[in-house]
Enzyme design. Structure first.
Site, PDB file in Angstrom:
ATOM      1  N   ASP A  45      -7.848   2.040   6.773  1.00 44.60           N
ATOM      2  CA  ASP A  45      -7.650   2.067   5.317  1.00 44.60           C
ATOM      3  C   ASP A  45      -6.897   0.827   4.842  1.00 44.60           C
ATOM      4  O   ASP A  45      -7.229   0.242   3.813  1.00 44.60           O
ATOM      5  CB  ASP A  45      -6.847   3.315   4.908  1.00 44.60           C
ATOM      6  CG  ASP A  45      -7.757   4.526   4.776  1.00 44.60           C
ATOM      7  OD1 ASP A  45      -8.993   4.323   4.736  1.00 44.60           O
ATOM      8  OD2 ASP A  45      -7.233   5.656   4.738  1.00 44.60           O
TER       9      ASP A  45
ATOM     10  N   ASP B 236      -1.119  -1.132   5.686  1.00 47.64           N
ATOM     11  CA  ASP B 236      -0.950  -0.538   7.012  1.00 47.64           C
ATOM     12  C   ASP B 236      -1.914  -1.167   8.013  1.00 47.64           C
ATOM     13  O   ASP B 236      -2.975  -1.671   7.644  1.00 47.64           O
ATOM     14  CB  ASP B 236      -1.236   0.976   6.942  1.00 47.64           C
ATOM     15  CG  ASP B 236      -0.149   1.719   6.187  1.00 47.64           C
ATOM     16  OD1 ASP B 236       0.959   1.149   6.053  1.00 47.64           O
ATOM     17  OD2 ASP B 236      -0.412   2.854   5.731  1.00 47.64           O
TER      18      ASP B 236
ATOM     19  N   GLU C 299       0.837  -1.198   0.000  1.00 52.59           N
ATOM     20  CA  GLU C 299       0.000   0.000   0.000  1.00 52.59           C
ATOM     21  C   GLU C 299       0.874   1.252   0.000  1.00 52.59           C
ATOM     22  O   GLU C 299       1.660   1.470   0.917  1.00 52.59           O
ATOM     23  CB  GLU C 299      -0.881  -0.028   1.263  1.00 52.59           C
ATOM     24  CG  GLU C 299      -1.635   1.260   1.514  1.00 52.59           C
ATOM     25  CD  GLU C 299      -2.368   1.247   2.861  1.00 52.59           C
ATOM     26  OE1 GLU C 299      -2.350   0.208   3.562  1.00 52.59           O
ATOM     27  OE2 GLU C 299      -2.952   2.286   3.195  1.00 52.59           O
TER      28      GLU C 299
ATOM     29  N   ASP D 124      -4.156  -0.087   9.824  1.00 53.89           N
ATOM     30  CA  ASP D 124      -5.227   0.841  10.194  1.00 53.89           C
ATOM     31  C   ASP D 124      -6.459   0.534   9.351  1.00 53.89           C
ATOM     32  O   ASP D 124      -6.480  -0.427   8.588  1.00 53.89           O
ATOM     33  CB  ASP D 124      -4.772   2.297  10.022  1.00 53.89           C
ATOM     34  CG  ASP D 124      -4.345   2.594   8.587  1.00 53.89           C
ATOM     35  OD1 ASP D 124      -4.631   1.767   7.681  1.00 53.89           O
ATOM     36  OD2 ASP D 124      -3.722   3.645   8.350  1.00 53.89           O
TER      37      ASP D 124
END
Ligand code: 0RA
Length: 636
Positions: A504, A500, A427, A502
Site C-alpha cells: 500500500d 510504509d 501516509e 509495504d
C-alpha cells in the site's frame, strides 16, 4: 610514413595561435562550452562526437554509427562515413584531422554546401571533446589506408600515422576518448542515458542505424527507424489508446526543413516534443509557438466551417491527449534561454505556422472521420476546462488553494524561508502523529494524508479540484496547480514522500509521484521532491541498537555481529516507530539517508507512468510478470 608538421616560424601564422588559445580556453572554463562538468557534461562529450557522425549521415555518406563503452572507462564512437580528411589544410598547415580535432567550430569547414547539425547546443564541436579528454585517439579509414593520431588533454602527442591498409571502399572515422577526471566530477558513462539520446537521434534521422554496446555489462541496443518521427510518436503513444493513424507532414522552404508527426490518444496528457537541428528544445521557442498557434487555428476553423456545435477552443483544449514531435533543421539556429534549449529565430514562427496550417487543414478536410474524432476530443476538453474553472472557483471560495489559509491538517513549521523548509507528506494519521511529535518544528512541517489519493493518470483537472487530499496538498505547497502552477510560490524546497514499506505504501508513493510528474513537473526538475528512507529493520544486540535500511545491509551487519543472539525487528509501518525513533532514523538531517527524485528521461518516465497508472491492463500485466522476480518483500 609521418605527415610532417611545419616547423619554420614563418608558416606558423596567427590562425594557429588562435587554435591553441581556443582549446586552453575550453579547459579553463569547460562549463561555458559543455554546460556543466558533472555527469551531464561528460555525456555531452559523446554527443559532440556523435553529432559529427550524424552530419556525415545527413550529407548522405554514412549509414551506421556505433558507440562502444569500454572496460577502462573510455568510449569509442565510430561511423562508416567518408573519414575526416587527412591531407594538409592549405592555410592552417595541419592535416584535416588535426584541424577538426583542435579547432573550435571546425567540424565541417571543408564543405559548406551541406546542412549541418553538429556544433549545435553550444556550437563547439568535437575539438571540445578532445580538449576535455585525458587521452583521445582518432582513427580514420580513407584512401585505402588506416590513419591514427593520439592526443592528451587536447594536444597531439603523435603525428597522424599510417597504421595499415584497408579496402578503398572501407572508409570511416572512429574516436576513442577517456574524459579528464581533473575536469569532471563524475566520469562514468551511463548506458541508459546514452541509449535514450541515441534512440532520439535515430528517430530524428530516419534510417540511420545506431548501436550502443556496454562491454562491462555485456548489454547492447540497436536503433533504426525507417518511419523517423512517425515511429517516434508511435513509440510515445505505446500503451496509450490512439484515436487515429499518425498524421505527418514534411516541407522544405527557404533552405529550412520542417516536419511534424502527431497523434491524439484518449488520455488527458499533452506530450509534445520539439527539436531544432536534432537538439531537444526543452524550453520550446519559435517553432513550437508556430506549431501551437496553427494547431489552435486549424481546429477552430474546422469547427466553424463545418458548423459543429461547441465553443471556442483554447490552445490547451487542442492539446489534451496530443502526442506530437516537431523537428526543424535550419542553417543558423539561435539558441536562447536558461539552458540554451529555446529556439530564438524569429522568422521560424510564421514559417512553421503556415506549413502546419496548410497541411493539417487539408488533412482534416480530406479525412472527416479522423477530423471528427479529434474535434470531439478537443470540445470535450473545452467542457472539462470550464468545469475545472468552476471547481477551482468553488475550492477557492471554500478557502483552499489560497495562500494564507492553510489546511487544518497541516502542522506547519515556524521558519518562513522556503529554502530552509521541509514538508513530510506522511501516509496515515497515526504515523503523521509520530512525525509531528518527532520533528524539528522550526523547519519541518508535516501533512498526514488519509489513504490513497486520486490516480491523476485517469482523471482531468476538474476531478482533481474535487479531491480533498490533493487540494489539501496543493494548498500546503502554495504553488497552485495546472495553468496557475507557480514554482516560485513553493513553501518548502524539500518535499518528503513518507510511506510504509509495504504494498500500500508503494502504491501511495506512486500515486503521489504520478501527481507531481503530471501536474507539478518543475518541482521534480528543481530537485525538490524526495523519498524518505525509514529503516527496514531494527537490530539489537545487548545494549547496542542499529537501524538497517536494506536487505543487503542487514546481511552484512548480521555477518559482522553474528546472527545468534541478535534481536531483529522488521518495520512494516511507520506507525511501529515512536516519535524519537522516527526523528533519529528518518527525519534528522544529520543522520537520515534521503533519496532525491530526478527526471533523467522524460520519454521513459512518461511511458512508465502510463504503464503503471494508465488504463491498459495487458501491458501492465506483462510488465509485472517480467519484474516479479525482482520483488523481495511482498506483504499482502
Ligand atoms: C570535415 C570534412 C569532411 C568530413 C568530416 C570533416 C568528418 C568529420 C567527422 C567526425 C566524425 N566523423 C566524421 N566524418 C567526417 C568531408 C570530407 C570529404 O570531403 O571527403
Amino acid at each position: 610514413m609521418h605527415q610532417s608538421t611545419p616547423q619554420s616560424d614563418s608558416s606558423y601564422d596567427a590562425k594557429d595561435i588562435q587554435v591553441l588559445a581556443g582549446l586552453s580556453a575550453v579547459r579553463k572554463r569547460p562549463a561555458m562550452y559543455i554546460g556543466s562538468t558533472d555527469a551531464k557534461g561528460v555525456h555531452h562529450l559523446v554527443y559532440e562526437a556523435v553529432d559529427n557522425s550524424i552530419d556525415e549521415a545527413l550529407a548522405g555518406f554514412c549509414t551506421n554509427i556505433s558507440v562502444m563503452m569500454h572496460d577502462d572507462g573510455s568510449i569509442t564512437i565510430s561511423d562508416n562515413g567518408r573519414g575526416i580528411p587527412v591531407d594538409m589544410h592549405p592555410k592552417l598547415n595541419k592535416t584535416g584531422v588535426e584541424v577538426v580535432m583542435t579547432k573550435l567550430h571546425a567540424g565541417g569547414k571543408f564543405d559548406k554546401k551541406v546542412y549541418k547539425v553538429s556544433g549545435g547546443l553550444h556550437g563547439v564541436g568535437i575539438s571540445v571533446t578532445n580538449a576535455l579528454s585525458k587521452e583521445l585517439a582518432v582513427e580514420v579509414k580513407r584512401n585505402g589506408k588506416v590513419y591514427v593520431q593520439k592526443y592528451q588533454y587536447g594536444k597531439p602527442v603523435t603525428e597522424l600515422e599510417i597504421k595499415g591498409n584497408v579496402d578503398l571502399k572501407d572508409t570511416g572515422t572512429s574516436v576513442t576518448f577517456l574524459p579528464d577526471e581533473q575536469i569532471f566530477s563524475a566520469t562514468e558513462f551511463s548506458f541508459d542515458v546514452l541509449s535514450s539520446r541515441l534512440r532520439e537521434l535515430a528517430f530524428l534521422n530516419k534510417g540511420i542505424k545506431i548501436t550502443i554496446t556496454d562491454e562491462r555489462a555485456g548489454k547492447s541496443n540497436e536503433f533504426q527507424y525507417d518511419g523517423g518521427i512517425i515511429s517516434f510518436v508511435e513509440h510515445l503513444n505505446k500503451n496509450k489508446n490512439p484515436l487515429h493513424k499518425t498524421i505527418y507532414a514534411n516541407k522544405a522552404k527557404n533552405g529550412i526543413q520542417f516536419e511534424y508527426a502527431l497523434q491524439y490518444n484518449d488520455g488527458y496528457q499533452e506530450n509534445v516534443y520539439s527539436f531544432a537541428n536534432t537538439i531537444n528544445t526543452y524550453e520550446g521557442g519559435t517553432h513550437l509557438i508556430g506549431f501551437k498557434t496553427a494547431l489552435t487555428r486549424v481546429m477552430n476553423n474546422y469547427v466553424e466551417k463545418n458548423k459543429i456545435k461547441g465553443m471556442k477552443l483554447t490552445s490547451e483544449d487542442t492539446r489534451e491527449g496530443l502526442t506530437a514531435v516537431i523537428s526543424i533543421k535550419i542553417p543558423e539556429p539561435q539558441f536562447e534561454g536558461q539552458t540554451k534549449t529555446k529556439l530564438g529565430n524569429s522568422e521560424i514562427k510564421g514559417l512553421v505556422d503556415s506549413i502546419v496550417n496548410d497541411s493539417l487543414g487539408s488533412f482534416l478536410e480530406e479525412n472527416p472521420a479522423v477530423a471528427k474524432s479529434i474535434i470531439f476530443k478537443c470540445i470535450n476538453a473545452a467542457h472539462a476546462r470550464e468545469a475545472a474553472q468552476k471547481a477551482r472557483e468553488l475550492t477557492r471560495r471554500k478557502g483552499a488553494l489560497n495562500h494564507g489559509s492553510l489546511p487544518g491538517k497541516l502542522a506547519d513549521c515556524s521558519e518562513k524561508d522556503p529554502a530552509k523548509c521541509e514538508l513530510f507528506i506522511v501516509e496515515g494519521d497515526s504515523a503523521g502523529g509520530s512525525c509531528k511529535q518527532g520533528r524539528n518544528r522550526e523547519f519541518q512541517a508535516v501533512l498526514p494524508l488519509k489513504g490513497k489519493i486520486l490516480n491523476v493518470e485517469k482523471a482531468r483537472l476538474n476531478k482533481i479540484f474535487e479531491n480533498e487530499e490533493i487540494t489539501t496538498l496543493v494548498t500546503a505547497l502554495g504553488t497552485n496547480v495546472g495553468e496557475e502552477f507557480d514554482i516560485a510560490k513553493t513553501r518548502y524546497h524539500k518535499l518528503f514522500i513518507m510511506t510504509d514499506a509495504d504494498v500500500d505504501g508503494s502504491h501511495i508513493r506512486t500515486l503521489l509521484l504520478t501527481f507531481f510528474f503530471r501536474y507539478m513537473q518543475p518541482l521534480i526538475e528543481a530537485g525538490y521532491v524526495y523519498i524518505a528512507q525509514p529503516p527496514l529493520y531494527k537490530v539489537a544486540k545487548g545494549k547496542a541498537v542499529k537501524y538497517v535500511y536494506s536487505d543487503d545491509e542487514l546481511n552484512k551487519l548480521l555477518a559482522e555481529i553474528g546472527r545468534d543472539d541478535a534481536d531483529l525487528q522488521r518495520y512494516k509501518g511507520l506507525g511501529e516507530m515512536n516519535p524519537q525513533q522516527l526523528w533519529e532514523t528518518t527525519m534528522d538531517p544529520g543522520n537520515r539517508t534521503i533519496l532525491q527524485v530526478t527526471l533523467q528521461d522524460a520519454v521513459e518516465a512518461d511511458k512508465m507512468f502510463t504503464l503503471l497508472m494508465g488504463d491498459q491492463v495487458e501491458p501492465r500485466r506483462k510488465f509485472i510478470e517480467m519484474h516479479a522476480k525482482e520483488v523481495i518483500n511482498l506483504d499482502v
